[in-house]
Write a protein that holds these residues in place. Structure first.
Motif, PDB file in Angstrom:
ATOM      1  N   THR A 131      51.018  32.511   9.553  1.00  0.00           N
ATOM      2  CA  THR A 131      50.585  31.145   9.878  1.00  0.00           C
ATOM      3  C   THR A 131      49.293  31.137  10.693  1.00  0.00           C
ATOM      4  O   THR A 131      48.899  30.092  11.212  1.00  0.00           O
ATOM      5  N   ARG A 161      51.125  28.900  14.300  1.00  0.00           N
ATOM      6  CA  ARG A 161      52.322  28.124  14.576  1.00  0.00           C
ATOM      7  C   ARG A 161      53.512  29.062  14.531  1.00  0.00           C
ATOM      8  O   ARG A 161      53.744  29.749  13.546  1.00  0.00           O
ATOM      9  N   ARG A 171      47.880  21.364  18.779  1.00  0.00           N
ATOM     10  CA  ARG A 171      47.664  22.807  18.858  1.00  0.00           C
ATOM     11  C   ARG A 171      46.157  23.135  18.892  1.00  0.00           C
ATOM     12  O   ARG A 171      45.708  23.985  19.638  1.00  0.00           O
ATOM     13  N   GLU A 206      49.727  19.859  14.675  1.00  0.00           N
ATOM     14  CA  GLU A 206      48.564  20.727  14.473  1.00  0.00           C
ATOM     15  C   GLU A 206      47.350  20.216  15.251  1.00  0.00           C
ATOM     16  O   GLU A 206      46.533  21.017  15.730  1.00  0.00           O
TER      17      GLU A 206
END
Length: 285
Positions: A236, A251, A278, A275
């Motif tokens: 990921t 992730r 993040r 996302e």
């Protein structure tokens, strides 16, 4: 002659020690953790992976020590899911990082059998700060200068070597899932998600530790090109580009439950973040 990531040609001078010992002499002094071949002739306490997996009560004592350490710092009740989440991740990083470091720096895959690995816990925060490989066996590519040795097994190319590493790591992780799972509330999917996280991080962290993060990310893509059961996902890792920088992040498939501690945020890689969240976190580090 094989050239490793940023380290020059592999040393082939025979000083009486095996190829893996000489490789780890060169690359084992990475930030935050010692990776070595064999156990030192000192009074340090090292724990064999076979010992831990053969006696799950060791995990109970480890969780208790971690709970005491966290309680001193956070002044409150420490959730069992947090201590279990930390130790789940820490243990799986032992075979994962060992394999990732040798794959990244020398295109060699060591034995990952529990009897062939030991680790040392820090005297303060009880996390592994040392990993010891106890076997001389390794797999390598045909152009490895030590491929002729009796302890070496050759495979055709990088993809085959990565597949062998994945298989050896998965076999070790399966023993961990069997030993650790009954003592926690985590289901099988969570345990294998944590195993996936440790393998995905292995190449990335090795590359970052050795000064070539991009090459480490490429190694993680080789190690986890697809979601192969029982592992839960392909790599990921992804690049995030801001106004002044490009950074790598990922992730997590599992959770360490750091956020369950008093007044603590979720980690940057936490699956609970969106996302967009993040990306903001990763670029602000």
């Amino acid at each position: 002659m094989t050239v490793t990531a940023g380290l020059g040609p592999i040393d082939t001078v025979d000083d009486g020690r095996g190829p893996l010992a000489r490789t780890l002499d060169r690359v084992g002094a990475v930030p935050a953790i010692e990776v070595r071949h064999g156990l030192p002739d000192t009074g340090e306490q090292w724990i064999g992976c076979a010992e831990v997996l053969g006696d799950p009560a060791v995990f109970d004592r480890w969780r208790k020590r971690l709970a005491d350490w966290l309680s001193e710092r956070h002044k409150g009740q420490i959730p069992e899911r947090t201590t279990s989440g930390y130790i789940m991740s820490w243990y799986l990083q032992v075979p994962g990082f060992l394999a990732g470091l040798l794959f990244h720096t020398a295109r060699r895959v060591p034995s990952l059998r529990p009897r062939d690995i030991a680790f040392r816990l820090s005297g303060d925060r009880p996390h592994p700060d040392g990993i010891a490989l106890l076997s001389d066996e390794f797999a390598c590519l045909p152009d490895d200068p030590e491929s002729h040795r009796p302890e070496a097994t050759t495979v055709a190319d990088d993809r085959a070597l990565a597949a062998l590493l994945r298989a050896r790591y998965t076999a070790h992780a399966a023993k961990f899932v069997t030993a650790f799972g009954p003592g926690t509330r985590f289901g099988r999917r969570t345990l294998w998600a944590a195993a996936t996280d440790a393998l995905d991080s292995a190449g990335w962290l090795a590359g970052r530790s050795c000064g070539d993060e991009g090459a480490g990310v490429a190694d993680s893509a080789l190690l986890l090109p697809t979601a192969e059961e029982p592992l839960t996902s392909a790599s990921t890792l992804r690049a995030i580009t801001g106004e002044n920088a490009t950074v790598w992040t990922r992730r997590r498939e599992s959770c360490c439950f750091h956020f369950a501690l008093p007044d603590q945020p979720a980690c940057t890689t936490c699956p609970r973040l969106t996302e967009d969240e993040r990306a903001v976190r990763a670029l602000s580090r």
